[in-house]
Design a protein around this motif. Sequence first.
Motif, PDB file in Angstrom:
ATOM      1  N   GLY A  50       0.774  -1.227   0.000  1.00 30.14           N
ATOM      2  CA  GLY A  50       0.000   0.000   0.000  1.00 30.14           C
ATOM      3  C   GLY A  50       0.813   1.289   0.000  1.00 30.14           C
ATOM      4  O   GLY A  50       0.254   2.377   0.105  1.00 30.14           O
ATOM      5  N   TYR A  51       2.135   1.190  -0.131  1.00 32.69           N
ATOM      6  CA  TYR A  51       2.943   2.410  -0.152  1.00 32.69           C
ATOM      7  C   TYR A  51       3.182   2.859  -1.585  1.00 32.69           C
ATOM      8  O   TYR A  51       3.213   2.035  -2.500  1.00 32.69           O
ATOM      9  N   GLN A  52       3.412   4.153  -1.760  1.00 31.25           N
ATOM     10  CA  GLN A  52       3.800   4.598  -3.097  1.00 31.25           C
ATOM     11  C   GLN A  52       5.312   4.420  -3.259  1.00 31.25           C
ATOM     12  O   GLN A  52       6.063   4.492  -2.280  1.00 31.25           O
ATOM     13  N   VAL A  53       5.750   4.122  -4.489  1.00 27.86           N
ATOM     14  CA  VAL A  53       7.186   3.933  -4.714  1.00 27.86           C
ATOM     15  C   VAL A  53       7.740   4.982  -5.688  1.00 27.86           C
ATOM     16  O   VAL A  53       8.837   4.844  -6.224  1.00 27.86           O
ATOM     17  N   GLY A  54       6.970   6.058  -5.906  1.00 28.29           N
ATOM     18  CA  GLY A  54       7.429   7.180  -6.723  1.00 28.29           C
ATOM     19  C   GLY A  54       7.763   6.758  -8.136  1.00 28.29           C
ATOM     20  O   GLY A  54       6.981   6.059  -8.786  1.00 28.29           O
ATOM     21  N   LYS A  55       8.970   7.164  -8.595  1.00 27.58           N
ATOM     22  CA  LYS A  55       9.373   6.853  -9.966  1.00 27.58           C
ATOM     23  C   LYS A  55      10.206   5.584 -10.052  1.00 27.58           C
ATOM     24  O   LYS A  55      10.875   5.324 -11.055  1.00 27.58           O
ATOM     25  N   SER A  56      10.180   4.804  -8.983  1.00 27.84           N
ATOM     26  CA  SER A  56      10.978   3.568  -8.948  1.00 27.84           C
ATOM     27  C   SER A  56      10.509   2.576  -9.992  1.00 27.84           C
ATOM     28  O   SER A  56       9.351   2.595 -10.412  1.00 27.84           O
ATOM     29  N   VAL A 104      14.272   2.487   3.046  1.00 27.66           N
ATOM     30  CA  VAL A 104      14.959   2.405   1.745  1.00 27.66           C
ATOM     31  C   VAL A 104      15.917   3.586   1.569  1.00 27.66           C
ATOM     32  O   VAL A 104      15.852   4.570   2.315  1.00 27.66           O
ATOM     33  N   VAL A 105      16.812   3.457   0.591  1.00 25.22           N
ATOM     34  CA  VAL A 105      17.669   4.579   0.218  1.00 25.22           C
ATOM     35  C   VAL A 105      17.231   5.023  -1.180  1.00 25.22           C
ATOM     36  O   VAL A 105      17.135   4.204  -2.097  1.00 25.22           O
ATOM     37  N   THR A 106      16.915   6.298  -1.293  1.00 26.64           N
ATOM     38  CA  THR A 106      16.368   6.790  -2.561  1.00 26.64           C
ATOM     39  C   THR A 106      17.277   7.838  -3.207  1.00 26.64           C
ATOM     40  O   THR A 106      18.143   8.421  -2.545  1.00 26.64           O
ATOM     41  N   ASP A 148       7.459   7.216   3.634  1.00 23.19           N
ATOM     42  CA  ASP A 148       7.808   8.594   3.245  1.00 23.19           C
ATOM     43  C   ASP A 148       8.332   8.716   1.812  1.00 23.19           C
ATOM     44  O   ASP A 148       8.842   9.775   1.434  1.00 23.19           O
ATOM     45  N   ILE A 149       8.246   7.665   1.041  1.00 29.49           N
ATOM     46  CA  ILE A 149       8.734   7.745  -0.347  1.00 29.49           C
ATOM     47  C   ILE A 149       7.870   8.761  -1.104  1.00 29.49           C
ATOM     48  O   ILE A 149       6.638   8.709  -1.048  1.00 29.49           O
TER      49      ILE A 149
END
Length: 392
Positions: A224-230, A260-262, A279-280
């Motif tokens: 259920g988390y967003q992963v942005g542009k990953s 994670v490291v972004t 927090d991604i």
Amino acid sequence: VIKMADVDLTGKRVLIREDLNVPVKNGKVTSDARLKAAIPTIELALKKGGKVMVCSHLGRPEEGVYADEFSMAPVVDYLNTALSVPVRLVKDYLDGVEVNTGEVVVFENVRFNKGEGKNDETLSKKLAALCDVFVMDAFGTAHRAQATTHGVAKFAPVACAGPLLAAELDALAAALKNPKRPLVAIVGGSKVSTKLTVLESLSGIVDQLIVGGGIANTFIAAQGYQVGKSLVETDLIPEAKRLMAQAKANGGSIPVPTDVVTGKAFAEDTPATTKSVADISSDDMVFDIGPDSSAALVDILKNAGTIVWNGPVGVFEFASFEQGTKALALAIAESKAFSIAGGGDTLAAIDKYELADKISYISTGGGAFLEFLEGKTLPAVEILEQRAKTTA
Ligand code: 3PG
């Protein structure tokens, strides 16, 4: 299967299929792991008094056409230095080849022969006619049913498994068939889609299935988390959910990263930020697992009885995103568990951290290693089993 070690090779014409498919640059071999792994087999065949012929493919040339860039010449140069006997490259061998004891003849790239890929029967019979004993030792190509891995084994007077193939199969069986538990697998890499069957099969047998790299992103999204542009495969989120449920139903789990490291761009110098998966942001790209996740996974690895490793958990080529892969690699190296690793990127990581002698078994297989993990029967092994039954 019949093992080469148990076959009398004295004065016999012995054709050994190896996987000498190594990277070559400017006419030189740039990674010799597969060659080093094949050498003991060649030496043993010589010691047992055989007239030794070795064959392999190199790269993926257009079939039936000779091309310099795919020649076995660099491999032959390497073997000439590594072996104590002369090693000779032979271009035309299908209609017969003279071999003496005390030398090694290497056939030119078997993929220059028309019919190799299709496992052509005429070609297979020609290859079989060149030898008294065929030795399949190319674990890395055992998932291919081709003329030099399958067809020749059907028609050769004797077909047996070489010591490298036998050792690979023993190590994989020790890890997967009757493992010391907990059995922990790490499956990293970029895509769920290319490793779905591996994940499927492992989630049914392992105690913990650690996911990393782009694969983990799909599992993070499944929570259920967003992963942005990953890198993420949204269409496979239901599959990820199903796999997590399946692991749980089998008394196991798929521990998904909690931090994670972004970065903002796929670049070595992109600023790295460590954050919780909650927090991604929408312009983030996840490039590594975070320190909390890696500490939790290191604990799991410490207690493991058996570890199977395929795929890095982050972009370990970039210093800012190597921590996860490095921590897990070190934990595997320090662990008392029986550990087995395979696949190109995994081997590159093991090399980078100089841990090769601390892993119990390093496979020479890429695709073949994965197919074994998928629970598939390798055709080149299957034919040896069939031959063993009919010769017995
Ligand atoms: C490999 O490198 O995985 C093997 O040598 C098989 O090569 P292939 O995928 O070209 O058949």
